[in-house]
Design a protein around this motif. Structure first.
Motif, short mmCIF file in Angstrom:
data_model
loop_
_atom_site.label_atom_id
_atom_site.label_comp_id
_atom_site.label_asym_id
_atom_site.label_seq_id
_atom_site.Cartn_x
_atom_site.Cartn_y
_atom_site.Cartn_z
N ASN A 4 51.93 -11.58 95.68
CA ASN A 4 52.90 -12.66 95.76
C ASN A 4 52.62 -13.62 96.90
O ASN A 4 53.47 -14.42 97.27
N SER A 5 51.44 -13.53 97.48
CA SER A 5 51.02 -14.39 98.60
C SER A 5 49.65 -14.96 98.31
O SER A 5 48.91 -14.44 97.49
N LEU A 6 49.31 -16.03 99.00
CA LEU A 6 47.97 -16.60 98.90
C LEU A 6 47.36 -16.68 100.29
O LEU A 6 48.03 -17.05 101.25
N LEU A 7 46.10 -16.35 100.38
CA LEU A 7 45.37 -16.45 101.63
C LEU A 7 44.05 -17.16 101.35
O LEU A 7 43.26 -16.70 100.51
N GLY A 28 44.74 -12.89 96.91
CA GLY A 28 46.14 -12.76 96.54
C GLY A 28 46.51 -13.64 95.36
O GLY A 28 45.66 -14.20 94.68
N GLY A 29 47.81 -13.74 95.13
CA GLY A 29 48.32 -14.62 94.10
C GLY A 29 48.20 -14.11 92.68
O GLY A 29 48.33 -14.88 91.74
N HIS A 30 48.00 -12.81 92.50
CA HIS A 30 47.88 -12.27 91.14
C HIS A 30 49.12 -12.58 90.31
O HIS A 30 49.02 -12.96 89.15
N ASN A 31 50.29 -12.44 90.90
CA ASN A 31 51.53 -12.73 90.17
C ASN A 31 51.78 -14.22 90.01
O ASN A 31 52.72 -14.62 89.32
N MET A 32 50.96 -15.06 90.62
CA MET A 32 51.07 -16.51 90.48
C MET A 32 50.06 -17.04 89.47
O MET A 32 49.94 -18.24 89.27
N GLY A 33 49.27 -16.15 88.87
CA GLY A 33 48.33 -16.56 87.83
C GLY A 33 46.90 -16.73 88.29
O GLY A 33 46.07 -17.21 87.52
N GLU A 97 39.65 -23.22 86.83
CA GLU A 97 38.75 -22.07 86.86
C GLU A 97 39.29 -20.93 87.72
O GLU A 97 38.87 -19.79 87.60
N LEU A 98 40.24 -21.23 88.62
CA LEU A 98 40.82 -20.20 89.50
C LEU A 98 41.91 -19.39 88.81
O LEU A 98 42.31 -18.36 89.33
#
Length: 100
Positions: A4-7, A28-33, A97-98
């Motif tokens: 739930n975070s991005l780094l 990170g950010g798996h739950n953000m797609g 692509e991300l």
């Protein structure tokens, strides 16, 4: 928590202090797609760099692949965090692509 975070970690240590071909890590950010576990190379197999052995400076060589602006990563991050934006710092477009 990292899902739930991005780094974003980056370095401006590209060859010859050019403003391109920066190594970056987005975690990170798996739950953000965001889709991870891969290496995206937009510099090609033989990017400009390496030891200079005389002759023309390496930064004068033509780019063999199209550079991708870092601002596209920022726009994608902002969009996935819920901000309604199509641009950042004067540049537009995201980096699909991300995403998974």
């Amino acid at each position: 928590m990292l899902d739930n975070s991005l780094l974003l970690f980056g370095s401006s240590s590209s060859a010859f202090h050019l403003s391109r071909n920066f190594p970056l890590v987005l975690a990170g950010g798996h739950n953000m797609g965001f889709k991870h576990g891969r290496y995206l190379n937009y510099a090609g197999a033989n990017p400009i760099g390496g030891a200079w052995t005389g002759g023309p400076e390496p930064y004068t060589k033509a780019i063999r692949k199209e550079d991708q602006p870092l601002t596209r990563v920022f726009v994608t991050m902002l969009q996935q965090l819920g901000m309604q934006t199509d641009g950042f710092a004067g540049a537009t477009g995201n980096f699909p692509e991300l995403l998974s």
